[in-house]
Write an enzyme that holds these catalytic residues in place. Structure first.
Site, PDB file in Angstrom:
ATOM      1  N   HIS A 110       0.849  -1.189   0.000  1.00  0.00           N
ATOM      2  CA  HIS A 110       0.000   0.000   0.000  1.00  0.00           C
ATOM      3  C   HIS A 110       0.884   1.238   0.000  1.00  0.00           C
ATOM      4  O   HIS A 110       1.839   1.327   0.778  1.00  0.00           O
ATOM      5  CB  HIS A 110      -0.905   0.024   1.238  1.00  0.00           C
ATOM      6  CG  HIS A 110      -1.626   1.335   1.429  1.00  0.00           C
ATOM      7  ND1 HIS A 110      -1.397   2.165   2.507  1.00  0.00           N
ATOM      8  CD2 HIS A 110      -2.553   1.969   0.656  1.00  0.00           C
ATOM      9  CE1 HIS A 110      -2.154   3.232   2.402  1.00  0.00           C
ATOM     10  NE2 HIS A 110      -2.864   3.143   1.293  1.00  0.00           N
ATOM     11  N   SER A 111       0.597   2.187  -0.863  1.00  0.00           N
ATOM     12  CA  SER A 111       1.275   3.481  -0.877  1.00  0.00           C
ATOM     13  C   SER A 111       2.790   3.299  -0.994  1.00  0.00           C
ATOM     14  O   SER A 111       3.276   2.742  -1.979  1.00  0.00           O
ATOM     15  CB  SER A 111       0.874   4.266   0.376  1.00  0.00           C
ATOM     16  OG  SER A 111       1.230   5.628   0.268  1.00  0.00           O
ATOM     17  N   MET A 112       3.568   3.749  -0.005  1.00  0.00           N
ATOM     18  CA  MET A 112       5.015   3.569  -0.053  1.00  0.00           C
ATOM     19  C   MET A 112       5.380   2.098  -0.181  1.00  0.00           C
ATOM     20  O   MET A 112       6.323   1.728  -0.887  1.00  0.00           O
ATOM     21  CB  MET A 112       5.681   4.166   1.187  1.00  0.00           C
ATOM     22  CG  MET A 112       7.198   4.054   1.198  1.00  0.00           C
ATOM     23  SD  MET A 112       7.927   4.563   2.774  1.00  0.00           S
ATOM     24  CE  MET A 112       7.506   3.140   3.816  1.00  0.00           C
TER      25      MET A 112
END
Length: 291
Positions: A110-112
């Site tokens: 998720h995300s980073m």
């Protein structure tokens, strides 16, 4: 009774784990059957393994290792003089898989954590079976001409005395702060992240995370760097994008990626904010890792 709604079934308890890697000790939560398909789950910046606490139970048949990346959650911090760069997180993930004896595994980021997943899949394609991405894929890039300026900012920041962490009188104060910090999250999501991210100190509570995570990034990959990693990914990739997420205004750019894309209603933490979002993400991933 007709018309009544039943509360969601309680989530299976996750197994807590601590891995003493050669360079740092990392904490994790293990979800799913011991003989399940191995998947390493990677959270976003300033989040922790609890990011997957709602979603993991909805993905049957998987053995999910949800890591606290170094500097986050219950994991150790890097020694003085070392930073928190994307490629170093890729090394952390590889070492964690080595510790479990996972020679080939999948990634759920998720995300980073999604960005780290792409870097690892592009650089070590022989180790990665499949990649699931949640509202994250491309790192923030920078023009090479700006590199000296960016490194100078980071070096000047490193000369300052260590900044004090925020102090919250109560857990509820910390939860409310997390709800509005960075990308806003629901109260339930903030409570899950805060439970794993807080530590009690004199006068109240503060974050366990390393303050150096807030330091300026000394170097950014160029656009060419980012495209090169994407081009080297050899496994199937499923990219789940939030309609109100960080790529909401980049639909054309996302469509140009060589990945299978799926847009779902919700914000950046759609997999954690509520049951509806988690159900939708789980449905989009169902069967993907075991095909």
């Amino acid at each position: 009774m007709a018309g009544s709604s039943q509360p969601p079934a309680p989530e299976p308890l996750a197994e807590s784990l601590s891995l003493a890697l050669p360079h740092v000790t990392v904490a994790a939560q293990l979800h799913g059957p011991r003989d399940g398909v191995p998947v390493v789950a990677l959270h976003g910046w300033l989040d922790n393994a609890a990011s997957f606490s709602r979603l993991a139970a909805k993905l049957p048949g998987l053995r999910i290792l949800a890591l606290d990346l170094p500097g986050h959650g219950l994991s150790g911090h890097r020694p003085p003089g070392l930073g928190y760069h994307l490629w170093e997180y890729a090394h952390d993930v590889l070492m964690a898989a080595e510790a479990l004896g996972w020679q080939r595994f999948s990634l759920l980021g998720h995300s980073m954590g999604a960005i780290v997943s792409v870097l690892l899949a592009g650089s070590m394609p022989e180790r990665i079976a499949r990649v699931g991405l949640i509202d994250g894929v491309l790192p923030q890039t920078g023009a090479p001409s700006r590199s000296p300026e960016r490194l100078g900012q980071a070096l000047r920041r490193s000369l300052r005395s260590r900044e004090r962490k925020p102090l919250y009188p109560s857990i509820d104060d910390a939860v409310r702060a997390r709800m509005g910090a960075g990308y806003p999250v629901s109260r339930e999501a903030a409570e899950r992240l805060t439970e794993r991210g807080l530590v009690a100190i004199e006068g109240g509570f503060t974050w366990r995370s390393d303050p150096r995570l807030l330091a300026p990034t000394p170097m950014r990959l160029s656009d060419e760097h980012a495209k090169a990693f994407i081009a080297e990914v050899r496994c199937p990739v499923r990219l789940i994008l939030a309609e109100q997420g960080i790529y909401a205004d980049a639909a054309e750019q996302m469509a140009a990626l060589p990945f299978e894309c799926c847009w779902l209603p919700g914000g950046h933490h759609l997999h954690l904010d509520d049951e509806t979002g988690a159900d939708a993400v789980a449905a989009a991933l169902l069967g993907f890792f075991s095909d």
